[in-house]
Design an enzyme around this catalytic site. Sequence first.
Site, short mmCIF file in Angstrom:
data_model
loop_
_atom_site.label_atom_id
_atom_site.label_comp_id
_atom_site.label_asym_id
_atom_site.label_seq_id
_atom_site.Cartn_x
_atom_site.Cartn_y
_atom_site.Cartn_z
N GLN A 77 29.67 -26.11 -18.22
CA GLN A 77 30.03 -26.03 -16.67
C GLN A 77 30.24 -27.77 -16.30
O GLN A 77 29.94 -28.47 -15.39
CB GLN A 77 29.02 -26.13 -15.89
CG GLN A 77 28.37 -24.74 -15.71
CD GLN A 77 29.20 -23.85 -14.91
OE1 GLN A 77 29.96 -24.32 -14.06
NE2 GLN A 77 28.87 -22.70 -14.93
N SER A 78 31.98 -27.97 -16.84
CA SER A 78 31.96 -29.06 -16.87
C SER A 78 33.33 -29.48 -15.50
O SER A 78 34.33 -28.69 -15.96
CB SER A 78 33.76 -29.24 -17.93
OG SER A 78 34.12 -30.64 -18.07
#
Length: 340
Positions: A77-78
Amino acid sequence: MLTDHLPRVSLAFLPTPLEEMPRLRAALGAACPRLLIKRDDQTGLATGGNKTRKLEFAIADALQQGADTVITAGAAQSNHCRQTAAACAKMGLRCVLVLSGVARLRAEYTGNLLLDDLFGAEIVWTGVESGKTPTAGDLRVQVMAETAGRLRTEGHHPYVIPVGASNAVGAMGYVAAVEELHQQLQERGEQVDRIVFVSGSGGTHAGILVGARALGMPVQVEGMMNDASPGFAERIRDIAYQTVLKLGVNLEISAPDVVLHPACGTHGYGVITDAEREAVRLIARTEGIVTDPVYTGRGLGGLVERVRAGIYRPDETVLFWHTGGVTGLFPRAADVMEGA
Ligand SMILES: *Cc1c(COP(=O)(O)O)cnc(C)c1O
């Protein structure tokens, strides 16, 4: 501008707004200092965030070096990967993202992963979940290097941006950002006593610190720790040192200049406690501002803790630098609203 001699592309909507938060201040009681917020959740590119400012310098550097492909890495989930994927789409570059974790089905992509895919980025999974092994960080660096090697043998020109774009090139985004803030404050005839934000891979922290010192701003720069990794302060100082060299200013950043506070108990990356939950809900209900539980909610939670502990005086002005991450909220809906 301090950064005028460096290549830069335009990706962000700048300047971002500088606002006051009177209702959050009132909710925190009479001992709360005056609160300002710098809205880098509104940098514009792909729902915004702090990486957009860094990428203006990193992508320009890649183009100057003749790159046709950008490789970077992060957690699944960068926010950094999402903004890099969008920047590459906008600039016509191929984008390869090295993500920690085991390959997921496309139908399970949510939040930033969905957007990475939408922007046409190619995803390479490391096969190791983030945070579960101390070597995950190294593994990403290794996979990025392998990917770059493979692309080179195929005749491509890859450019590797480190995790979070946290090197001297990326930190320039925040040197320029402090200059932007400085100008906004001057126009309003104001000063801030502290700049508070959440520190993750350190580039934002290094850039703000170098920018503030280079401009002679009498401000305390305070990072809230997103994770409790050992050696983090040294890492920030190292990026700051490299940033000073690249800027070509005469400035010394010493160890006590790097101020880091634990925040919300500083549990591991992505662990959500009542402190993050409260902060995310409080700013939403008093100011209509969206934060995320992994980064900005933890940073704001740290600020709230320090107000309640009486560390910040009511006659001070504290600026919270919103670094984005709004998309990180959606995959964590149940965690954030637990007990509400
Ligand atoms: C990456 C990120 C940070 C931390 O910035 P660093 O430069 O990595 O320290 C803070 N907030 C959000 C929302 C981020 O995505």
